[in-house]
Design a protein around this motif. Sequence first.
Motif, short mmCIF file in Angstrom:
data_model
loop_
_atom_site.label_atom_id
_atom_site.label_comp_id
_atom_site.label_asym_id
_atom_site.label_seq_id
_atom_site.Cartn_x
_atom_site.Cartn_y
_atom_site.Cartn_z
N GLY A 215 0.81 -1.22 0.00
CA GLY A 215 0.00 0.00 0.00
C GLY A 215 0.84 1.27 0.00
O GLY A 215 2.07 1.22 -0.12
N THR B 21 2.63 4.93 1.02
CA THR B 21 3.28 5.68 2.08
C THR B 21 2.64 7.06 2.00
O THR B 21 2.86 7.79 1.04
CB THR B 21 4.80 5.76 1.82
N THR C 205 -1.54 0.79 -10.40
CA THR C 205 -1.11 -0.44 -9.72
C THR C 205 -2.29 -1.10 -9.01
O THR C 205 -2.51 -2.31 -9.14
CB THR C 205 0.04 -0.13 -8.74
N THR D 96 2.02 2.34 4.93
CA THR D 96 3.30 2.60 5.58
C THR D 96 3.21 3.96 6.26
O THR D 96 3.72 4.96 5.76
CB THR D 96 4.44 2.55 4.55
N ASP E 219 8.86 -1.17 -8.89
CA ASP E 219 9.91 -0.58 -8.06
C ASP E 219 10.09 -1.33 -6.74
O ASP E 219 11.03 -1.04 -5.99
CB ASP E 219 9.59 0.91 -7.79
N VAL F 103 4.03 4.14 -14.08
CA VAL F 103 3.43 5.18 -14.91
C VAL F 103 4.30 6.43 -14.86
O VAL F 103 4.71 6.86 -13.77
CB VAL F 103 2.00 5.51 -14.41
N LYS G 207 6.07 11.01 -5.98
CA LYS G 207 5.86 12.06 -5.00
C LYS G 207 7.14 12.85 -4.81
O LYS G 207 7.11 14.07 -4.66
CB LYS G 207 5.42 11.42 -3.68
#
Length: 405
Positions: free
Chosen positions: A44, A46, A58, A83, A253, A284, A293
């Motif tokens: 999930g 962060t 995703t 997270t 990643d 993407v 981010k």
Amino acid sequence: MRSWARPEIPRLAGHGPVPRVWDTPSGGLVEARPLAVANLYVCGITPYDATHLGHAATYLAYDTLVRLWLDAGYDVTYVQNVTDVDDPLLERAAATGVDWRELAAGQVDLFRSDMRALAVIPPDHYVAVTEVVPAIVESVVRLLGTGAAYRVGPDVYFDGAAAAAASPWHLGQESRLDRETMLALSAERGGDPATPGKRDPLDPVLWRGERAGEPSWPGGPLGPGRPGWHIECSVIAQELMDIPMTVQGGGHDLVFPHHEYSAGHTAALTGRDHAAVYAHAGLVAYRGEKMSKSLGNLVLVSELTGAGVDPRAVRLAVLAQHYRSDWEWTSAVLDAGLARLRSWTEWSRRTVRGTPLTADLRAALSRDLDTPAAIALVDAAVLSGGGPAEGDLAAIHALLGVEIR
Ligand code: 5CA
Ligand code: ZN
């Protein structure tokens, strides 16, 4: 913690096949066949900045997998983490003067509303790291006891070599990368290969001892501190699912170090493999670079929907890309989604019945979640001049998550 509202999922006549997906360790397509229940863990967010379209893509990939399992007649247990304590979150909170808990709570709220707007099926267990710290402490204490962990000052590290000698896991089992690449990726993606005193520069932190100005939790024999990243997902998965789980998912990643060491921690703690299949979604990009981010080149689902874009068009725009490829979000991608929603809506009102699509949609999607192929089948039906056959609209709704009305 609370997840979000479950969208309506029509039940279709009969069942689709067991889906096949690309498995990173074996480098090929494998059947994602559940033993009893389909157990899915998807890494999930962060929550230090707004959810962007890359995340949405995703989660839409695994949403398709959940829909296929349900259609194949399986029960699904879907677990996702948040997270909600990690370096980037604490750094952003410090830089902006916002309390880290408030920052996380606000971003998780935005994420929930984006997922809901996109009709993404919620996880059955939506778990924040801060909710499971005692279980993580207990696991790290056990790893110290078996010699699969060691102390460096106030911190505890995972001993990759010791764990490999005593469990079904070995370094490289999941990622299949060479050591040089692992070292580079570790430095880039949250690892600390340059920290002195480690037995192997790649060994990841399990418990970070308390530092001034950082939040910390009681660690019993570990001393106060906070959890490392990979142990978080390993422990949450073990708490809520049978191990090995059916599929471990996340973006590409996360192949290394995150899923490699999540697998290592689970194997060291249970003697079993972490997952039967490791599936990864492509990344993407936007304006030439990975949407992230930290780079700030974000397209936000909430901005698109706030500007009046129908979320079903966003969903169709994303699903027109294969989940495994890296692709770039452009206005043309969105325009194609908008045009499709219009043409499919017009088609849904035609009264002349066409050839039924459900079986072909099921077959296309079960071949590595091939949403572009499924979309092309509907496009061809639209072009044929006829209208939907009985069950077609329900199949599009159930399998692609788009209600055409
Ligand atoms: N909290 C960790 C996982 S335990 C994390 O990676 N958080 S994240 O917010 O950075 O990413 C959330 C999910 O979105 C991960 O599965 C990640 O692989 C995926 N993701 C991140 N950036 C992109 C992107 N540009 N395109 C597609 N997926 C992405
Ligand atoms: Zn994770």
